[in-house]
Design a protein around this motif. Structure first.
Motif, short mmCIF file in Angstrom:
data_model
loop_
_atom_site.label_atom_id
_atom_site.label_comp_id
_atom_site.label_asym_id
_atom_site.label_seq_id
_atom_site.Cartn_x
_atom_site.Cartn_y
_atom_site.Cartn_z
N HIS A 4 0.81 -1.21 0.00
CA HIS A 4 0.00 0.00 0.00
C HIS A 4 0.85 1.27 0.00
CE1 HIS A 4 -3.87 -2.15 1.60
NE2 HIS A 4 -3.59 -2.45 0.34
N GLU A 5 1.98 1.23 0.69
CA GLU A 5 2.88 2.39 0.69
C GLU A 5 3.40 2.70 -0.72
OE1 GLU A 5 5.86 1.19 3.50
OE2 GLU A 5 4.57 1.63 5.23
N ARG A 6 3.38 1.70 -1.58
CA ARG A 6 3.87 1.84 -2.95
C ARG A 6 2.74 1.91 -3.97
NH1 ARG A 6 7.02 -0.01 0.54
NH2 ARG A 6 9.28 0.22 0.42
N GLY A 7 1.52 2.08 -3.48
CA GLY A 7 0.36 2.20 -4.35
C GLY A 7 -0.07 0.91 -5.02
N LYS A 8 0.28 -0.22 -4.42
CA LYS A 8 -0.04 -1.54 -4.98
C LYS A 8 -1.14 -2.20 -4.16
CE LYS A 8 3.42 -0.85 -7.75
NZ LYS A 8 3.32 -0.73 -9.18
N LYS A 9 -1.74 -3.25 -4.72
CA LYS A 9 -2.84 -3.94 -4.04
C LYS A 9 -2.43 -5.34 -3.59
CE LYS A 9 -6.41 -1.44 -6.44
NZ LYS A 9 -7.66 -1.50 -7.18
N VAL A 10 -3.14 -5.80 -2.56
CA VAL A 10 -2.94 -7.16 -2.04
C VAL A 10 -4.30 -7.82 -1.92
CG1 VAL A 10 -2.10 -8.57 -0.13
CG2 VAL A 10 -0.87 -6.48 -0.76
N TYR A 11 -4.40 -9.01 -2.50
CA TYR A 11 -5.62 -9.81 -2.41
C TYR A 11 -5.35 -10.99 -1.48
CZ TYR A 11 -6.48 -7.11 -6.63
OH TYR A 11 -6.62 -6.08 -7.54
N ALA A 12 -6.20 -11.16 -0.50
CA ALA A 12 -6.06 -12.24 0.47
C ALA A 12 -6.78 -13.48 -0.05
CB ALA A 12 -6.64 -11.82 1.82
N THR A 13 -6.09 -14.60 -0.07
CA THR A 13 -6.69 -15.83 -0.56
C THR A 13 -7.23 -16.67 0.58
OG1 THR A 13 -4.55 -16.96 -0.51
CG2 THR A 13 -5.20 -15.97 -2.60
N ILE A 14 -8.40 -17.19 0.35
CA ILE A 14 -9.00 -18.19 1.23
C ILE A 14 -9.46 -19.29 0.29
CG2 ILE A 14 -10.79 -18.72 2.91
CD1 ILE A 14 -10.68 -15.81 3.78
N ASN A 15 -8.54 -20.22 0.03
CA ASN A 15 -8.82 -21.22 -1.00
C ASN A 15 -8.77 -22.65 -0.49
OD1 ASN A 15 -6.08 -21.20 -0.67
ND2 ASN A 15 -5.57 -20.74 -2.78
N GLY A 16 -8.81 -22.79 0.81
CA GLY A 16 -8.92 -24.13 1.38
C GLY A 16 -10.39 -24.55 1.41
N PHE A 17 -10.62 -25.81 1.66
CA PHE A 17 -11.97 -26.34 1.72
C PHE A 17 -12.26 -26.78 3.15
CE2 PHE A 17 -10.28 -26.88 -2.50
CZ PHE A 17 -11.30 -26.35 -3.29
N PRO A 18 -12.97 -25.94 3.92
CA PRO A 18 -13.18 -26.25 5.33
C PRO A 18 -14.19 -27.37 5.54
CG PRO A 18 -14.39 -24.28 4.73
CD PRO A 18 -13.58 -24.67 3.52
N PHE A 19 -13.97 -28.14 6.59
CA PHE A 19 -14.94 -29.13 7.05
C PHE A 19 -15.97 -28.40 7.92
CE2 PHE A 19 -11.00 -31.57 6.48
CZ PHE A 19 -11.46 -32.54 5.61
N ASN A 20 -17.11 -29.00 8.12
CA ASN A 20 -18.14 -28.39 8.97
C ASN A 20 -17.59 -28.04 10.35
OD1 ASN A 20 -20.07 -28.52 6.99
ND2 ASN A 20 -20.96 -30.43 7.72
N SER A 21 -16.71 -28.89 10.87
CA SER A 21 -16.15 -28.65 12.20
C SER A 21 -15.21 -27.44 12.23
CB SER A 21 -15.39 -29.89 12.69
OG SER A 21 -14.31 -30.17 11.82
N GLN A 22 -14.83 -26.92 11.07
CA GLN A 22 -13.91 -25.79 10.99
C GLN A 22 -14.61 -24.46 10.69
OE1 GLN A 22 -11.51 -27.53 7.81
NE2 GLN A 22 -9.78 -27.59 9.21
N LEU A 23 -15.93 -24.45 10.61
CA LEU A 23 -16.63 -23.23 10.19
C LEU A 23 -16.42 -22.06 11.14
CD1 LEU A 23 -19.93 -24.69 8.71
CD2 LEU A 23 -17.88 -23.86 7.50
N LYS A 24 -16.41 -22.29 12.44
CA LYS A 24 -16.17 -21.20 13.39
C LYS A 24 -14.72 -20.70 13.26
CE LYS A 24 -17.53 -18.41 16.56
NZ LYS A 24 -18.41 -17.30 16.18
N LEU A 25 -13.78 -21.62 13.08
CA LEU A 25 -12.39 -21.25 12.85
C LEU A 25 -12.26 -20.41 11.57
CD1 LEU A 25 -9.39 -21.55 13.69
CD2 LEU A 25 -9.35 -23.66 12.35
N LEU A 26 -12.97 -20.81 10.54
CA LEU A 26 -12.96 -20.05 9.28
C LEU A 26 -13.53 -18.65 9.48
CD1 LEU A 26 -12.64 -19.80 6.19
CD2 LEU A 26 -14.93 -20.80 6.00
N GLU A 27 -14.63 -18.55 10.18
CA GLU A 27 -15.23 -17.24 10.44
C GLU A 27 -14.23 -16.33 11.17
OE1 GLU A 27 -18.86 -15.33 13.09
OE2 GLU A 27 -19.02 -17.42 12.44
N ASN A 28 -13.57 -16.85 12.18
CA ASN A 28 -12.57 -16.06 12.92
C ASN A 28 -11.40 -15.68 12.03
OD1 ASN A 28 -14.05 -16.14 15.31
ND2 ASN A 28 -13.05 -18.00 16.01
N HIS A 29 -10.99 -16.61 11.16
CA HIS A 29 -9.89 -16.34 10.24
C HIS A 29 -10.24 -15.20 9.29
CE1 HIS A 29 -6.45 -17.03 7.68
NE2 HIS A 29 -7.25 -17.19 6.64
N ILE A 30 -11.44 -15.22 8.73
CA ILE A 30 -11.87 -14.17 7.81
C ILE A 30 -11.88 -12.82 8.53
CG2 ILE A 30 -13.83 -13.29 6.48
CD1 ILE A 30 -14.45 -16.25 5.79
#
Length: 102
Positions: A57-83
């Motif tokens: 950002h200091e250099r006027g560039k962009k960063v895109y955050a990837t979330i490309n894993g496939f969560p299991f149902n048991s990981q949904l709360k962890l995913l929400e916190n991660h986002i």
């Protein structure tokens, strides 16, 4: 007329800086929790990803955050916190691979 942009992967802070310094308009990467780029300690941490976003950002560039894993149902709360944690770092956008995550 739309300008073409160079988008480059950034698996860690060093690679992000190289991509930005060599002309990338934007980079993408993520923290290993839900990123497919997990490479045994060579990936981003939340702190280094934040540093990378600030560097870009200091250099006027962009960063895109990837979330490309496939969560299991048991990981949904962890995913929400991660986002929420990733959003606090102020990336320019998210790249999300799984329609269910959206």
């Amino acid at each position: 007329m739309k300008k073409v942009q160079l988008l480059s992967p950034a698996g860690n802070l060093t690679k992000l800086k190289i991509a930005i310094n060599y002309g990338a308009d934007a980079v993408y990467g993520g923290v290993s929790h839900f990123s497919l780029r997990n490479r045994a300690g060579k990936e981003f941490t939340l702190e280094s990803f934040k540093e990378g976003i600030e560097y870009a950002h200091e250099r006027g560039k962009k960063v895109y955050a990837t979330i490309n894993g496939f969560p299991f149902n048991s990981q949904l709360k962890l995913l929400e916190n991660h986002i929420l944690k990733m959003a606090e770092l102020s990336p320019d956008a998210f790249i999300i691979a799984t329609p269910g995550v959206v």
